[in-house]
Design an enzyme around this catalytic site. Structure first.
Site, PDB file in Angstrom:
ATOM      1  N   TYR A 109       0.857  -1.192   0.000  1.00 53.20           N
ATOM      2  CA  TYR A 109       0.000   0.000   0.000  1.00 53.20           C
ATOM      3  C   TYR A 109       0.886   1.232   0.000  1.00 53.20           C
ATOM      4  O   TYR A 109       1.907   1.279   0.677  1.00 53.20           O
ATOM      5  CB  TYR A 109      -0.869   0.026   1.269  1.00 53.20           C
ATOM      6  CG  TYR A 109      -1.610   1.341   1.458  1.00 53.20           C
ATOM      7  CD1 TYR A 109      -2.917   1.499   1.010  1.00 53.20           C
ATOM      8  CD2 TYR A 109      -0.974   2.437   2.066  1.00 53.20           C
ATOM      9  CE1 TYR A 109      -3.582   2.701   1.164  1.00 53.20           C
ATOM     10  CE2 TYR A 109      -1.640   3.650   2.217  1.00 53.20           C
ATOM     11  CZ  TYR A 109      -2.935   3.779   1.768  1.00 53.20           C
ATOM     12  OH  TYR A 109      -3.591   4.973   1.901  1.00 53.20           O
ATOM     13  N   GLU A 197      -4.128   7.343  -3.529  1.00 53.22           N
ATOM     14  CA  GLU A 197      -3.975   6.079  -2.827  1.00 53.22           C
ATOM     15  C   GLU A 197      -3.751   4.972  -3.845  1.00 53.22           C
ATOM     16  O   GLU A 197      -4.536   4.828  -4.790  1.00 53.22           O
ATOM     17  CB  GLU A 197      -5.252   5.807  -2.017  1.00 53.22           C
ATOM     18  CG  GLU A 197      -5.095   4.729  -0.987  1.00 53.22           C
ATOM     19  CD  GLU A 197      -6.365   4.571  -0.157  1.00 53.22           C
ATOM     20  OE1 GLU A 197      -6.299   4.811   1.051  1.00 53.22           O
ATOM     21  OE2 GLU A 197      -7.409   4.217  -0.714  1.00 53.22           O
TER      22      GLU A 197
END
Lengths: 387, 291
Positions: A109, A197
């Site tokens: 991530y 993101e």
């Protein structure tokens, strides 16, 4: 303003970040041709909606042949995709992104957003790719590594390198991850994003590091210096009433209660919603008609609120400051004449010339309950609904 | 005495010839605020419609008038530059009314502002008023009354609501500060609380917050340890859905953080009298100070 995955990936490309090869389409008939064009044995077909959780809802599927690609495209296009972020009503899928399949080695991530505590951007990475970062932050906060970014200097190479090593990457993967992180900062900074993101960021068996998915949100205040951004807006993703509101420059958010609210000022508008709940009902919307409140904004406000079939009563709560209450009262009377108000109406006006204003409202011949305080107004509105 | 805005404040208006700037300059003058000049590049040497001298730059204005405070009404695209200009002129106080400044502009300049002697209020705020002394901003002056309660709030009309309740209860305000609804602001709750805690003319503090960020939690932690004066608190947005911006750029619950519940808990834990009904703000302060 949110954009779709395929649009976000186009932006990443501008900043030299590698992304999987893919094509977007709204036609089932094009799917098999795209499959052939991509040339990988496996392709991924992804529903393009703004909400997350698409995979679990059945909006992301693998296709291993051209006919299969066509079949899956046919199923996803036009489907009502329900995820934990769309709410139970779901979202109609109008576009799909078909991408080359990836030999995924590991998922990570990475995200950049504003750290409000420090008033600086922050970049965060985690080895727990594919999981929601909020969940990771809550359950295993030690698995998130962050670097604060000095806005005037930008992300430094050593910071990007530290994050790459923190993910446990080695060799050439480190170099490539640094390039992705530096590129992401460039995209965040130059495009005036409020959030980027990448979840997941992947390493592949053939030695690459690249984003598999991307979420991007722009700062609406900066749109004036990005003439290309308004073109990326997809109004089919928004509530039709909210789209209507934005056309008349009203700040409106639709909620699922039954009391329509019209208020001047954002803080007071939230407080009005809260006091409605306090007395036992629930607001149908947030609506800030602006500090001034004039006949035009009030008329538009009434029209908007009444377009929501859930609304059973309307609470107008205006604090008249520099704009005097008597003028606002005349505006409300004028607006109420223009719009047929079919539900109970409670009006609270406070501030300059409030007494005169209440007299104007009481003698207007329009059916409404005129009150002096917010609490009184909220109580009356709840009573009106329960009748 | 009061905080930030006192008898010693000499104010200039950046953007004095614009529609909003001009209108509110008149309102400030009507309240007998000590406005000494305006700044509009290109109009230096002229007089404003209020009869105030106009200067091309803030430094010129400070040199000629001895101003120590400024209020900014310039459009969002030029606001960050106007703030930098005011801070560079070493003013004590800069109040930024402008709404809609890009967050990245504020992120770039906020470090410079915080490392200077200047206190910045806002952006996206109604300003500051010390009843009986003057007002720097856009709030309606007449609802205020000199008194001994300090008010801190992120919003405009909700601040007026609280002020009005206090005035109705017969309590006035020492100073009321609208700190602004943006994610990056110059004077967060904590800094404002410190000012009122130290002000001998403030007996009680009203702290109005809203969803988004952790400003209120930080102030609550400080209050718990250091503040003896009574504090009444309210958080707007108890019914706001997560992930949606509620009018103010900073009013958004993101990633589960910044909820009204977490703020109210932190405030209760700090001994703050938290009201759930916004109509009770004035009453609650009255009952505490009346004891």
């Amino acid at each position: 303003m949110k954009v779709h995955e395929y649009q976000a990936k186009e932006i990443l490309k501008k900043y030299d970040i590698p992304v999987p090869v893919g094509y977007v389409t709204d036609k089932t008939a094009e799917a098999s041709a795209i499959y052939k064009k991509l040339g990988t044995p496996v392709t991924v077909i992804k529903a393009q909606i703004h909400a997350g959780g698409r995979g679990k809802g059945g909006g992301v599927k693998l296709a291993k042949s051209a006919p299969e690609a066509a079949e899956i495209a046919g199923k996803i296009l036009g489907m009502n995709l329900v995820t934990h972020q769309t709410g139970p009503e779901g979202k109609n899928v109008l576009k799909i992104l078909i991408e080359e399949g990836m030999d995924i080695k590991h998922e990570y991530y990475v995200g950049i957003t504003l750290d409000r505590k420090k008033s600086k951007p922050v970049i965060m990475v985690s080895t727990e790719g594919g999981m929601e970062i909020e969940e990771v932050a809550e359950k295993t906060p030690e698995k998130i590594v962050t670097e604060s970014i000095e806005p005037n200097l930008g992300l430094q190479r050593w910071q990007a390198m530290r994050l790459a090593y923190a993910l446990g990457l080695e060799g050439d993967y480190v170099k490539q991850a640094i390039k992705v992180f530096m590129g992401l900062w460039q995209a965040y900074n130059k495009e005036d994003a409020s959030m980027i993101e990448i979840n997941p960021l992947i390493t592949t068996g053939d030695g690459r590091v690249l984003p598999l998915d991307c979420k991007l949100d722009f700062d609406d205040n900066a749109v004036y210096r990005h003439p290309d951004h308004p073109g990326l807006r997809d109004i089919t993703e928004e509530d039709p009433l909210e789209v209507e509101a934005s056309k008349s420059s009203l700040n409106y958010v639709r909620l699922d209660g039954e009391v329509g609210c019209m208020v001047n000022g954002a803080g007071l508008a939230m407080a009005t919603m809260d006091i409605i709940k306090y007395f036992g009902s629930f607001p149908a919307n947030f609506l800030d008609v602006g500090g001034g409140a004039n006949p035009v904004t009030v008329t538009n406000g009434f029209k908007l609120i009444l377009s929501d079939p859930n609304v059973k009563a309307i609470f107008v709560n205006i604090f008249g400051g520099i704009v005097r209450c008597d003028r606002i009262a005349n505006g409300i009377v004028e607006a109420a004449k223009n719009v047929k108000i079919t539900v109970p109406l409670v009006v609270r006006l406070s501030g300059t010339n409030a007494k005169e204003a209440r007299e104007i409202l009481k003698h207007s011949g329009i059916k409404m309950i005129v009150v002096e305080t917010m609490a009184e107004g909220a109580q009356k509105i709840v009573e009106a609904i329960q009748k | 005495m009061a905080v930030l805005l006192t008898e010693k404040s000499k104010i200039i208006v950046q953007g004095v010839t614009g529609k909003e700037g001009s209108f509110h300059t008149q309102q400030m003058l009507d309240y007998k605020t000590n406005v000494v000049g305006g700044v509009t590049p290109g109009k230096g040497g002229q007089k404003s419609e209020h009869g105030l001298p106009i200067f091309n730059t803030v430094i010129d204005a400070v040199g000629e008038t001895g101003a120590n405070a400024s209020v900014i009404f310039v459009p969002p695209a030029f606001a960050a530059d106007a703030i930098m200009e005011a801070v560079s002129a070493e003013l004590d106080l800069v109040v930024v009314i402008t709404e809609g400044i890009p967050v990245s502009d504020m992120a770039r300049i906020i470090g410079f502002v915080r490392n200077s002697k200047t206190v910045m209020i806002g952006p996206n705020c109604p300003g500051i008023i010390t009843p009986g002394v003057g007002k720097i901003g856009i709030m309606p002056a007449f609802i205020h009354k000199p008194g001994r309660v300090g008010i801190i709030s992120r919003s405009g009309t909700l601040t007026y609501e609280a002020v009005d309740q206090l005035t109705q209860e017969g309590l006035g305000q020492s100073t009321a500060i609208g700190i602004g609804g943006d994610p990056i602001i110059g004077l967060p709750h904590l800094a404002a609380v410190k000012l009122f805690a130290e002000d001998p003319d403030t007996d009680g503090i009203i702290m109005i917050g809203e969803i988004g960020g952790t400003n209120e939690e930080e102030a609550a932690a400080y209050i718990k340890k250091h503040v003896k004066k009574p504090v009444v608190g309210f958080i707007a947005g108890q019914t706001a859905p997560p992930g949606r911006r509620m009018g103010h750029a900073g009013a958004i619950i993101s990633g589960g953080a910044g909820t009204a519940t977490s703020k109210m808990e932190a405030m209760r834990d700090a001994g703050i009298h938290v009201v759930e009904n916004p109509s009770d703000i004035g009453k609650t302060m009255k009952s505490i100070l009346g004891k």
